[in-house]
Scaffold this active site. Structure first.
Site, short mmCIF file in Angstrom:
data_model
loop_
_atom_site.label_atom_id
_atom_site.label_comp_id
_atom_site.label_asym_id
_atom_site.label_seq_id
_atom_site.Cartn_x
_atom_site.Cartn_y
_atom_site.Cartn_z
N HIS A 124 0.87 -1.18 0.00
CA HIS A 124 0.00 0.00 0.00
C HIS A 124 0.91 1.23 0.00
O HIS A 124 2.02 1.19 0.55
CB HIS A 124 -0.85 -0.05 1.28
N ASP A 201 2.95 -4.66 8.02
CA ASP A 201 1.74 -3.84 7.88
C ASP A 201 0.55 -4.78 8.02
O ASP A 201 0.25 -5.56 7.12
CB ASP A 201 1.78 -3.15 6.51
N GLN A 204 -4.67 -5.08 6.75
CA GLN A 204 -5.69 -5.95 6.15
C GLN A 204 -5.70 -7.34 6.77
O GLN A 204 -6.36 -8.24 6.26
CB GLN A 204 -5.45 -6.09 4.64
N LYS A 227 -10.51 -0.65 10.36
CA LYS A 227 -10.66 -1.85 9.52
C LYS A 227 -10.95 -3.07 10.38
O LYS A 227 -11.00 -4.19 9.90
CB LYS A 227 -9.40 -2.06 8.68
N CYS A 365 -4.70 2.37 -3.79
CA CYS A 365 -3.46 2.88 -3.18
C CYS A 365 -2.32 1.87 -3.34
O CYS A 365 -1.49 1.72 -2.43
CB CYS A 365 -3.65 3.24 -1.71
N1 PMP Z 1 -1.80 -0.73 4.58
C1 PMP Z 1 -2.74 -1.45 3.99
C2 PMP Z 1 -2.42 -2.82 3.49
C3 PMP Z 1 -4.02 -0.91 3.85
O1 PMP Z 1 -4.98 -1.62 3.26
C4 PMP Z 1 -4.29 0.38 4.35
C5 PMP Z 1 -5.67 1.02 4.21
N2 PMP Z 1 -6.29 0.80 2.98
C6 PMP Z 1 -3.26 1.07 4.96
C7 PMP Z 1 -2.03 0.49 5.07
C8 PMP Z 1 -3.46 2.45 5.52
O2 PMP Z 1 -4.34 2.43 6.60
P1 PMP Z 1 -4.91 3.79 7.20
O3 PMP Z 1 -5.40 4.60 6.04
O4 PMP Z 1 -6.00 3.34 8.11
O5 PMP Z 1 -3.78 4.45 7.92
#
Ligand code: PMP
Length: 420
Positions: A124, A201, A204, A227, A365
């Site tokens: 991401h 990270d 997910q 999430k 993203c």
């Molecule tokens: N890493 C991953 C794999 C994600 O899916 C996301 C959110 N789509 C993020 C990081 C970022 O999370 P946040 O916007 O809640 O900080």
């Protein structure tokens, strides 16, 4: 044999009874954010109704009470991740802030020109850009583990990229765009063997399977509350105590100091050192309520339920002519990413929306991953514990409708005469 979904918990989530465009809502955008059970909404409201005060500074009863609740939330996150100690949990705004904290506090003072940060093509943007920023600041360089056609990491390439200059492996546990579950415990062992530090990270991952940071063995683990059926604006960073202890603050302010003088300020120990200013107290408490909720349901049951839905959805999509799944890794969690011939993902998303089916369309993203597959984006249906077969049936019916509208139904449906 084919598994069957086992959970039926939509009634716990007030928003799911709200019709959208006059239709029953099939909410399949859980990868972006999950809906909140009444228990979480109530926990946040109850804090403001009954317990609100600032923490760590009051002599008065309410402040001490709020502090106990906030510290209790930290202990809940500690148990949730099976961290060894509560002071290894830092509250942040979410995954993004947690990764930036590590980049600036761990990375910036330690990395030197030529040092290597290893990440993957499927990250991401929030696990790419903070490292690019720290590379600009230090002269460190990024190395990228390639992804295979099925959406799994190329593990041979990973081995080849590890070396004596590798200082950090920053890897997603589960891909938000493909659902691929990466072998993070094995990767951590390999990275540790060359002396690198490992950040996972978990944005997910945490809602779909039990996570044990000690079993993974990683040094840092980041996730977002929103999430995980919790509120926005709160998340956590797990950091191993030996590392956190030697990391300088990255933001200054109240609550993170021991003493302040104009000629010398000293800092509080972790986790306070990394929580400058008044934190999201209500959010942390509501996040703990979300963790209590998923733990009462049971992550093993959530996992089994979602895997059954994933199997069902995979078969159903594969049966539609003109639909192509992107990402068919052996081990996947919660995500169906796909393309429909002749229909741009955004157009598909709009047509699905009119049918009450909420999905996400676009690059998720993860632009480097889309570039790797030579596509601008995908349509993504992502699962939560409250989804059922009816949601996937609604998805399939809406895709048929879109194909009929566009006259693109894989050659099997009558052409409507409209241009694709
Ligand atoms: N890493 C991953 C794999 C994600 O899916 C996301 C959110 N789509 C993020 C990081 C970022 O999370 P946040 O916007 O809640 O900080």
């Amino acid at each position: 044999g084919v598994q069957t979904p086992i959970l039926d918990l939509a009634a716990d989530f007030p928003i799911l009874s709200r019709p959208v465009h006059g239709r029953r809502l099939a909410y399949l955008d859980n990868g972006a954010t999950t809906q909140k059970p009444a228990a979480v909404i109530e926990a946040e409201a109850r804090f403001y109704r009954e317990s609100n005060a600032n923490i760590h500074r009051g002599v008065h009863w309410l402040s001490q009470h709020a502090t106990e609740l906030y510290d209790g939330a930290r202990a809940t996150v500690q148990r949730f991740l099976n961290a060894a100690r509560a002071d290894e949990i830092v509250f942040t705004r979410g995954t993004t802030e947690a990764i930036n904290l590590v980049a600036q506090s761990w990375g910036r003072p330690r990395l030197a020109a030529g040092d290597e940060i290893l990440l993957s093509t499927m990250e991401h943007h929030s696990n790419i850009v903070p490292w690019q920023l720290v590379c600009e600041q230090t002269g460190a360089v990024l190395k990228v583990i390639p992804v295979q056609d099925n959406g799994e990491l190329d593990m041979a390439a990973f081995e080849g990229l590890l070396g004596e200059r590798t200082r950090l492996l920053a890897i997603t546990h589960v891909s938000n765009a493909l659902g691929t579950v990466n072998p993070v415990a094995e990767m951590t062992r390999r990275a540790h063997a060359v002396g690198a530090v490992v950040l996972v990270d978990g944005a997910q991952a945490v809602a779909h399977q039990a996570v044990d940071v000690q079993a993974i063995g990683c040094d840092f683990y980041a996730f977002s509350g929103h999430k995980l059926y919790g509120p926005t604006g709160i998340g956590a960073l797990y950091g191993r105590a030996e590392l956190l202890r030697h990391m300088p603050p990255w933001q200054g302010g109240g609550d993170m100091i021991r003493t302040v003088a104009f000629d010398n300020t000293t800092f509080a120990p972790p986790p306070q050192r990394f929580e400058a200013g008044t934190p999201n107290i209500a959010g942390a408490i509501a996040l703990a309520a979300a963790i209590d909720y998923v733990q009462a349901v049971g992550l093993a049951r959530i996992h089994a339920h979602e895997q059954a839905l994933l199997d069902y959805g995979t078969r159903a999509l594969q049966d539609i002519p003109g639909v192509r799944l992107v990402g068919t890794a052996q081990d996947r969690a919660g995500i169906l990413s796909f393309l429909v011939d002749g229909i741009h993902p955004h157009d598909l998303g709009t047509i699905l929306d009119a049918e009450g089916v909420a999905i996400r369309a676009g690059h998720h993203c993860a632009m480097p991953l889309m570039t790797r597959f030579g596509i601008p984006g995908t349509a993504r249906a992502s699962l939560g514990l409250y989804n059922g077969l009816a949601d996937l049936d609604a998805l399939v019916a809406a895709i048929h409708k879109a194909q009929a509208l566009f006259g693109t139904r894989g050659g099997t449906a009558p052409c409507t005469g409209r241009a694709a």
